[in-house]
Design an enzyme around this catalytic site. Structure first.
Site, short mmCIF file in Angstrom:
data_model
loop_
_atom_site.label_atom_id
_atom_site.label_comp_id
_atom_site.label_asym_id
_atom_site.label_seq_id
_atom_site.Cartn_x
_atom_site.Cartn_y
_atom_site.Cartn_z
N LYS A 47 -2.27 32.46 -69.27
CA LYS A 47 -1.82 31.19 -69.87
C LYS A 47 -1.08 30.34 -68.84
CE LYS A 47 0.67 33.33 -73.05
NZ LYS A 47 0.43 34.74 -72.71
N ARG A 102 3.92 31.89 -81.66
CA ARG A 102 3.69 33.31 -81.47
C ARG A 102 3.73 34.08 -82.79
NH1 ARG A 102 5.15 33.93 -75.86
NH2 ARG A 102 4.80 36.07 -75.20
N ARG A 153 2.14 41.59 -60.92
CA ARG A 153 2.47 40.17 -60.74
C ARG A 153 3.84 39.97 -60.07
NH1 ARG A 153 2.84 36.83 -66.18
NH2 ARG A 153 4.22 38.56 -66.70
N ARG A 188 9.36 39.79 -62.73
CA ARG A 188 10.02 39.63 -64.02
C ARG A 188 10.54 40.97 -64.52
NH1 ARG A 188 6.17 35.83 -67.62
NH2 ARG A 188 6.71 37.38 -69.18
N ARG A 214 5.15 44.66 -75.54
CA ARG A 214 4.73 43.25 -75.61
C ARG A 214 3.31 43.14 -76.18
NH1 ARG A 214 5.77 41.43 -69.62
NH2 ARG A 214 4.70 39.52 -70.28
P1 AP5 Z 1 -0.21 34.71 -66.04
O1 AP5 Z 1 -0.88 33.40 -65.86
O2 AP5 Z 1 1.15 34.87 -65.54
O3 AP5 Z 1 -0.35 35.18 -67.56
P2 AP5 Z 1 0.44 34.72 -68.86
O4 AP5 Z 1 -0.57 34.69 -69.96
O5 AP5 Z 1 1.24 33.49 -68.59
O6 AP5 Z 1 1.34 36.01 -69.07
P3 AP5 Z 1 2.88 36.15 -69.47
O7 AP5 Z 1 3.26 37.55 -69.11
O8 AP5 Z 1 3.69 35.04 -68.92
O9 AP5 Z 1 2.75 36.03 -71.03
P4 AP5 Z 1 3.77 36.40 -72.07
O10 AP5 Z 1 3.18 35.71 -73.23
O11 AP5 Z 1 4.02 37.85 -72.25
O12 AP5 Z 1 5.17 35.87 -71.49
P5 AP5 Z 1 6.11 34.65 -71.86
O13 AP5 Z 1 6.79 34.23 -70.64
O14 AP5 Z 1 5.39 33.67 -72.70
O15 AP5 Z 1 -1.17 35.81 -65.36
C1 AP5 Z 1 -0.77 37.16 -65.25
C2 AP5 Z 1 -1.21 37.74 -63.89
O16 AP5 Z 1 -2.62 37.84 -63.85
C3 AP5 Z 1 -0.82 36.88 -62.67
O17 AP5 Z 1 -0.50 37.74 -61.61
C4 AP5 Z 1 -2.08 36.08 -62.37
O18 AP5 Z 1 -2.18 35.77 -61.00
C5 AP5 Z 1 -3.17 37.04 -62.80
N1 AP5 Z 1 -4.32 36.36 -63.37
C6 AP5 Z 1 -4.32 35.29 -64.22
N2 AP5 Z 1 -5.59 34.97 -64.57
C7 AP5 Z 1 -6.40 35.89 -63.95
C8 AP5 Z 1 -7.82 36.09 -63.92
N3 AP5 Z 1 -8.66 35.31 -64.62
N4 AP5 Z 1 -8.30 37.12 -63.18
C9 AP5 Z 1 -7.44 37.93 -62.48
N5 AP5 Z 1 -6.09 37.77 -62.45
C10 AP5 Z 1 -5.58 36.77 -63.18
O19 AP5 Z 1 7.17 35.38 -72.85
C11 AP5 Z 1 8.08 36.34 -72.36
C12 AP5 Z 1 8.98 36.81 -73.50
O20 AP5 Z 1 9.74 35.69 -74.00
C13 AP5 Z 1 8.29 37.38 -74.74
O21 AP5 Z 1 7.98 38.75 -74.59
C14 AP5 Z 1 9.35 37.13 -75.81
O22 AP5 Z 1 10.39 38.07 -75.74
C15 AP5 Z 1 9.93 35.78 -75.41
N6 AP5 Z 1 9.25 34.64 -76.04
C16 AP5 Z 1 8.55 33.64 -75.40
N7 AP5 Z 1 8.05 32.77 -76.25
C17 AP5 Z 1 8.43 33.19 -77.50
C18 AP5 Z 1 8.18 32.70 -78.81
N8 AP5 Z 1 7.43 31.59 -79.02
N9 AP5 Z 1 8.71 33.40 -79.85
C19 AP5 Z 1 9.44 34.51 -79.66
N10 AP5 Z 1 9.71 35.03 -78.44
C20 AP5 Z 1 9.20 34.38 -77.36
MG MG Z 2 3.32 33.08 -68.59
#
Ligand code: AP5
Ligand code: MG
Length: 215
Positions: A13, A88, A127, A161, A172
């Site tokens: 994402k 979410r 990552r 992270r 997660r």
């Molecule tokens: P990346 O692009 O970083 O993936 P991402 O989908 O952004 O993954 P996140 O880990 O950021 O998602 P998340 O939803 O768990 O975390 P968030 O910060 O939202 O890609 C991942 C890796 O793969 C990278 O190394 C990239 O280079 C590689 N890659 C990407 N595409 C690729 C491809 N096609 N092929 C190969 N490699 C690839 O949330 C974190 C925490 O915050 C949650 O756990 C929760 O506690 C809290 N939180 C956030 N939002 C909310 C909400 N709305 N409600 C409640 N709690 C929330």
């Molecule tokens: Mg992300």
């Protein structure tokens, strides 16, 4: 154009949202990044966010809805936005609908990025980002051109992270399947959901997203 990138942790994402920011001038609204900024500030809310995120659990809906409500009231969202990490839960999705209609904003696309769990674990645990400019890398899939030096800014400091440890990643993923996946039928029923193959390489995923936006 306003869109949601929906997918499990590590689906890509953030990677694709940053590309859409550059190519289309949209604003990335990442609730994870907002929470990490809150953690960095310290304070009681930051501490709560730190603990919940480190456990791989979700923050309360009320807080997240308020956070996004404030963010989409800022003038820059008129350029169009990409929601990354929100909604979410079904409760967040329904609250978003209400907020958007109150502000006269419309959701154009909800794009699901499909990736199987085994691949996600590999992606997340490998990552890391540049500590100075935030450019993202991966131990195996996206290394800097010169080992240990950021391609974008030349910094030699990198960070990982706190919630990217293997044991947290499994919680997660569980949270995603239990709490977030039920949003998919919600948007499918309203005819705005499209899916892309998040397991294709990064450029191919970008092409598939562009095809959805053009369609
Ligand atoms: P990346 O692009 O970083 O993936 P991402 O989908 O952004 O993954 P996140 O880990 O950021 O998602 P998340 O939803 O768990 O975390 P968030 O910060 O939202 O890609 C991942 C890796 O793969 C990278 O190394 C990239 O280079 C590689 N890659 C990407 N595409 C690729 C491809 N096609 N092929 C190969 N490699 C690839 O949330 C974190 C925490 O915050 C949650 O756990 C929760 O506690 C809290 N939180 C956030 N939002 C909310 C909400 N709305 N409600 C409640 N709690 C929330
Ligand atoms: Mg992300």
């Amino acid at each position: 154009m306003n869109l949601i990138l929906l997918g499990p942790p590590g689906a890509g994402k953030g990677t694709q949202a940053r590309r859409l920011e550059e190519s289309r001038g949209l604003v990335q609204l990442s609730t994870g990044d907002m929470l990490r900024a809150l953690v960095a500030e310290g304070g009681p809310l930051g501490q709560q966010a730190k603990d919940i995120m480190a456990a791989g659990k979700l923050m309360p809906d009320s807080l997240m809805v308020e956070m996004i409500g404030e963010r989409i009231s800022k003038p820059d969202v008129s350029k169009g936005f990409i929601l990354d990490g929100f909604p979410r839960t079904v409760a967040q999705a329904t609250a978003l609908d209400t907020m958007l209609s109150e502000k006269g904003l419309k959701l154009d696309h909800v794009i699901e990025m499909q990736v199987v769990d085994d691949i996600l674990v590999d992606r997340i645990t490998g990552r890391y980002t540049c500590a100075k400019c935030g450019k993202g890398y991966h131990d195996r899939f996206e290394q800097p051109k010169v080992q240990g030096v950021c391609d974008a800014c030349g910094s030699t400091e990198f960070k990982r992270r706190a919630d990217d440890k293997a044991e947290t990643v499994s919680t997660r993923l569980e949270q995603y399947h239990q709490q977030t996946a039920p949003i998919l039928p919600y948007y499918r029923d309203r005819g705005v959901l499209k899916s892309v193959d998040g397991m294709a390489d990064i450029d191919e995923v970008t092409r598939q997203i562009e095809a959805v936006l053009a369609g």
